[in-house]
Design a protein around this motif. Structure first.
Motif, mmCIF file in Angstrom:
data_model
loop_
_atom_site.group_PDB
_atom_site.id
_atom_site.type_symbol
_atom_site.label_atom_id
_atom_site.label_comp_id
_atom_site.label_asym_id
_atom_site.label_seq_id
_atom_site.Cartn_x
_atom_site.Cartn_y
_atom_site.Cartn_z
ATOM 1 N N PHE A 93 0.832 -1.198 0.000
ATOM 2 C CA PHE A 93 0.000 0.000 0.000
ATOM 3 C C PHE A 93 0.871 1.254 0.000
ATOM 4 C CE2 PHE A 93 -2.379 3.324 2.292
ATOM 5 C CZ PHE A 93 -3.468 3.461 1.437
ATOM 6 N N ASP A 94 1.892 1.273 0.845
ATOM 7 C CA ASP A 94 2.763 2.440 0.930
ATOM 8 C C ASP A 94 3.672 2.571 -0.286
ATOM 9 O OD1 ASP A 94 1.765 3.293 3.311
ATOM 10 O OD2 ASP A 94 3.408 2.568 4.543
ATOM 11 N N ALA A 95 4.165 1.436 -0.811
ATOM 12 C CA ALA A 95 5.213 1.479 -1.827
ATOM 13 C C ALA A 95 4.688 1.518 -3.247
ATOM 14 C CB ALA A 95 6.138 0.273 -1.662
ATOM 15 N N SER A 96 3.513 0.959 -3.496
ATOM 16 C CA SER A 96 3.058 0.773 -4.874
ATOM 17 C C SER A 96 1.986 1.760 -5.303
ATOM 18 C CB SER A 96 2.535 -0.662 -5.050
ATOM 19 O OG SER A 96 3.540 -1.609 -4.771
ATOM 20 N N LEU A 97 1.140 2.201 -4.393
ATOM 21 C CA LEU A 97 0.095 3.146 -4.767
ATOM 22 C C LEU A 97 0.645 4.560 -4.853
ATOM 23 C CD1 LEU A 97 -1.647 0.645 -3.933
ATOM 24 C CD2 LEU A 97 -3.389 2.284 -3.239
ATOM 25 N N ILE A 98 -0.093 5.416 -5.534
ATOM 26 C CA ILE A 98 0.315 6.809 -5.689
ATOM 27 C C ILE A 98 -0.215 7.605 -4.500
ATOM 28 C CG2 ILE A 98 0.061 8.871 -7.107
ATOM 29 C CD1 ILE A 98 -0.017 7.079 -9.539
ATOM 30 N N HIS A 99 0.676 8.327 -3.848
ATOM 31 C CA HIS A 99 0.311 9.143 -2.696
ATOM 32 C C HIS A 99 0.841 10.566 -2.901
ATOM 33 C CE1 HIS A 99 -0.836 5.587 -0.298
ATOM 34 N NE2 HIS A 99 0.219 5.003 -0.831
ATOM 35 N N ALA A 100 0.036 11.532 -2.484
ATOM 36 C CA ALA A 100 0.467 12.935 -2.558
ATOM 37 C C ALA A 100 1.385 13.252 -1.392
ATOM 38 C CB ALA A 100 -0.757 13.849 -2.530
ATOM 39 N N PHE A 101 2.363 14.107 -1.642
ATOM 40 C CA PHE A 101 3.238 14.625 -0.588
ATOM 41 C C PHE A 101 2.986 16.122 -0.479
ATOM 42 C CE2 PHE A 101 5.130 10.718 -1.963
ATOM 43 C CZ PHE A 101 5.641 10.152 -0.813
ATOM 44 N N ARG A 102 2.219 16.492 0.542
ATOM 45 C CA ARG A 102 1.900 17.906 0.754
ATOM 46 C C ARG A 102 3.100 18.627 1.357
ATOM 47 N NH1 ARG A 102 -2.748 18.605 -2.236
ATOM 48 N NH2 ARG A 102 -4.120 16.813 -1.895
ATOM 49 N N GLN A 103 3.056 19.926 1.310
ATOM 50 C CA GLN A 103 4.192 20.733 1.754
ATOM 51 C C GLN A 103 4.563 20.553 3.217
ATOM 52 O OE1 GLN A 103 6.347 22.639 -0.445
ATOM 53 N NE2 GLN A 103 5.239 20.995 -1.454
ATOM 54 N N PRO A 104 3.622 20.189 4.128
ATOM 55 C CA PRO A 104 4.043 19.990 5.524
ATOM 56 C C PRO A 104 4.828 18.701 5.780
ATOM 57 C CG PRO A 104 1.701 20.546 5.388
ATOM 58 C CD PRO A 104 2.153 20.203 4.008
ATOM 59 N N SER A 105 5.095 17.892 4.737
ATOM 60 C CA SER A 105 5.791 16.607 4.949
ATOM 61 C C SER A 105 7.283 16.826 5.164
ATOM 62 C CB SER A 105 5.550 15.685 3.738
ATOM 63 O OG SER A 105 4.179 15.492 3.502
ATOM 64 N N ARG A 106 7.608 17.624 6.146
ATOM 65 C CA ARG A 106 9.000 18.084 6.288
ATOM 66 C C ARG A 106 9.946 16.998 6.777
ATOM 67 N NH1 ARG A 106 8.878 23.818 9.307
ATOM 68 N NH2 ARG A 106 7.585 22.716 10.825
ATOM 69 N N ASN A 107 9.458 16.063 7.564
ATOM 70 C CA ASN A 107 10.337 14.978 8.015
ATOM 71 C C ASN A 107 10.693 14.047 6.862
ATOM 72 O OD1 ASN A 107 10.653 15.094 11.153
ATOM 73 N ND2 ASN A 107 8.499 15.598 10.756
ATOM 74 N N ILE A 108 9.728 13.771 5.983
ATOM 75 C CA ILE A 108 10.019 12.926 4.822
ATOM 76 C C ILE A 108 10.963 13.641 3.867
ATOM 77 C CG2 ILE A 108 8.999 11.931 2.733
ATOM 78 C CD1 ILE A 108 6.643 11.037 4.406
ATOM 79 N N PHE A 109 10.759 14.934 3.645
ATOM 80 C CA PHE A 109 11.658 15.681 2.765
ATOM 81 C C PHE A 109 13.080 15.695 3.337
ATOM 82 C CE2 PHE A 109 7.739 18.317 1.412
ATOM 83 C CZ PHE A 109 7.388 17.365 0.476
ATOM 84 N N THR A 110 13.190 15.821 4.659
ATOM 85 C CA THR A 110 14.511 15.801 5.302
ATOM 86 C C THR A 110 15.171 14.441 5.151
ATOM 87 O OG1 THR A 110 13.817 17.478 6.904
ATOM 88 C CG2 THR A 110 15.723 16.134 7.494
ATOM 89 N N LEU A 111 14.391 13.374 5.267
ATOM 90 C CA LEU A 111 14.913 12.021 5.061
ATOM 91 C C LEU A 111 15.505 11.886 3.663
ATOM 92 C CD1 LEU A 111 15.149 8.916 5.634
ATOM 93 C CD2 LEU A 111 12.808 8.748 4.717
ATOM 94 N N CYS A 112 14.774 12.346 2.652
ATOM 95 C CA CYS A 112 15.266 12.229 1.273
ATOM 96 C C CYS A 112 16.551 13.020 1.082
ATOM 97 C CB CYS A 112 14.191 12.679 0.296
ATOM 98 S SG CYS A 112 12.754 11.564 0.248
#
Length: 541
Positions: A93-112
């Motif tokens: 579900f997390d890896a294969s489906l398309i999910h939006a990344f909104r601007q508050p996703s700052r921890n995920i952006f920092t991870l990348c």
């Protein structure tokens, strides 16, 4: 399986003093007499941590723990997908489906940034369609003058078929937004309401609700407004679109999340010594009855010695684990999980023999069915691998798809094509040359009214067992994959705290409320405090 702490597999250890809290907290020292098993990691190597789950939460926990020098083993769950492959270690579900990344996703952006990958598209616009026509076009909010929250969300979208009066009926919702401050009090107050009841209370017009609000609820919370908690609605809406004007701006992964993010992420962890195991079925646990801690995780004939465990799986997978374990069944917090539910999701990818014109890369669709939520995506615009494709590649995600789950692929494809034909010119005359149907049964958490009281917290009654995932209660304020990732970091911090080793993960807080919102919330809290002192205040429902 139960294991007695006095059995021959356990040896008495000496009294010891251990520092269990560090970094940003007062140091607390505990003198403990304990019985530990013979694989005591203080004498035989790094502490052993097992993480169950390979979505955002599980990988987030494992990522931080392996950087702290723990011996981390990640066990993939069964996922909930009817498609199997060599990559089944990924949470489908997390890896294969398309999910939006909104601007508050700052921890995920920092991870990348830490992983030195650039998996995202530029900012892109989106739209909402009904079966009759295009209903709403959303701009890139960073490109227009910033207004005090939440005015920009109401003013700047282009509502093609709604009157100014219809839009005006949404403004009273701000009173509930102010009152809902993500505290336990707020969740318990609003969790008893359905989302639809909340909009009825604030006087939202039926046309606005039917054409715009309910379709967004169906895609964001995976069910109709009358099936969703008003507390979950307020949490989601505030995080994604109401807290700050630019929060609604979205980027997408430029390929599958599994390939663009999870695969390099897992490679990074493997270099740190993290071990990934494909699907294992957990059959029980061994308990050290002297310490109250879990000492072994058992998967059939395999046994994993553990100093700590992180569960980072969805509701359905967790229920399967509980069903197999008499130990977990002995605790009310785990039995309560049986009251939770998850919904079915289907992803359908279609390759056409020619290009068709799609106005927006990401779109919400309503009007097909009273219970399912729909979104469709232009993969030629989103995914790098399809930019030069001769024909259009379109993916549709169907949420709360129980009525479609057991149809044949050809029937599902025909239904999706019919939907796309009603809102994309040229689809009806184009031929489908290839298709892929991915079924994810019972994978998306359903935040139904009354579900909050059954949801687990990050810590459990077992001192060394911790929880993570988007269905776990926390106070960070994020939602969706950002919340799941944050709860993974919180679980890792719980492990660090419990074992007394390593540094705490740095978690970026959500952006602070705008000054006028904070002032109104402060006033509201004061009013609520005064009201709570009134005799018989809590007497009525």
């Amino acid at each position: 399986m139960w294991a007695c702490g006095s059995s021959s597999t356990f040896l008495a250890s000496a009294l010891g003093i251990r520092r269990i809290r560090t970094q940003g907290r007062s140091a607390v020292y505990t003198l403990e007499a304990s019985i530990t098993d013979c694989h005591d990691s203080e004498s035989s190597g790094p502490r052993k941590v097992v993480v169950v789950g390979t979505g955002w939460a599980g990988l987030g926990a494992a990522h931080h723990l392996c950087k702290q020098g723990f011996e981390v083993t990640v066990i993939g769950g069964h996922g909930g997908s009817s498609v199997s492959s060599e990559d089944s270690i990924f949470d489908r579900f997390d890896a294969s489906l398309i999910h939006a990344f909104r601007q508050p996703s700052r921890n995920i952006f920092t991870l990348c940034n830490e992983l030195e990958i650039q998996p995202f598209t530029n900012l892109m616009t989106s739209a909402v369609y009904s079966s009759e026509s295009l209903e709403v076009k959303f701009p890139i909010f960073q490109n227009v003058p910033r207004l005090p929250s939440p005015l920009g969300t109401f003013v700047y979208p282009e509502f093609l078929n709604l009157s100014f009066f219809d839009r005006l009926t949404l403004l009273p919702l701000i009173s509930a937004v102010i009152d809902f401050d993500n505290t336990d009090r707020a969740w318990r107050k609003y969790d008893s309401l359905t989302a639809r009841e909340l909009f009825r209370q604030v006087g939202c017009s039926e046309k606005l609700y039917r054409a715009v609000i309910n379709p967004m609820i169906q895609v964001g919370l995976f069910a109709l407004g009358e099936q969703c908690s008003a507390a979950a609605l307020l949490g989601m809406m505030y995080y994604f679109m109401l807290a700050h004007q630019q929060d609604f701006d979205v980027v997408w992964c430029s390929g599958s999340i599994g390939e663009k993010i999870f695969r390099p992420w897992m490679a990074f962890m493997e270099e740190k010594g993290c071990q990934f195991l494909k699907s294992r079925r957990i059959t029980d646990f061994s308990l050290n009855e002297e310490t109250g801690k879990i000492s072994e995780l058992i998967c059939g004939d395999e046994t994993f010695l553990v100093d700590a465990i992180v569960f980072a799986v969805g509701v359905t997978e967790l229920q399967h684990v509980i069903a197999a374990s008499t130990l977990l069944q002995s605790r009310k917090e785990f039995l309560d999980v049986y009251n939770l539910r998850a919904v079915d999701v289907i992803a359908v990818r279609l390759w056409f023999d020619r290009k068709v014109k799609i106005l927006r890369a990401g779109n919400i669709y309503s009007g097909v069915d009273d219970s399912a939520g729909w979104a469709f995506f232009d993969l030629n615009s989103l995914h790098e691998e399809y930019k030069d494709e001769a024909g259009s590649v379109i993916e549709a995600n169907i949420y709360h798809a129980n009525q479609f789950l057991h149809l044949q692929d050809e029937q599902v494809v025909a239904k999706v094509r019919s939907v796309l034909s009603s809102c994309i010119e040229g689809v009806e005359g184009a031929a489908v040359v290839k298709h892929l149907v991915l079924r994810c049964p019972e994978t998306a958490t359903l935040f139904f009214p009354g579900s909050y009281k059954f949801m687990m917290r990050g810590s459990t009654s077992f001192p060394n067992l911790f929880m993570a995932g988007d269905c776990i209660v926390n106070r960070h304020g994020s939602w969706s994959q950002e919340k799941a990732y944050v709860t993974g970091l919180e679980a890792a911090n719980n492990v660090v705290d419990h074992l007394g080793e390593g540094e705490f993960a740095k978690i970026i807080a959500v952006e602070e409320d705008e000054p006028h919102i904070e002032a109104l919330r402060s006033l509201n809290r004061n009013v609520n405090d005064i009201r709570s002192q009134v005799p018989l205040f809590d007497y009525l429902i």
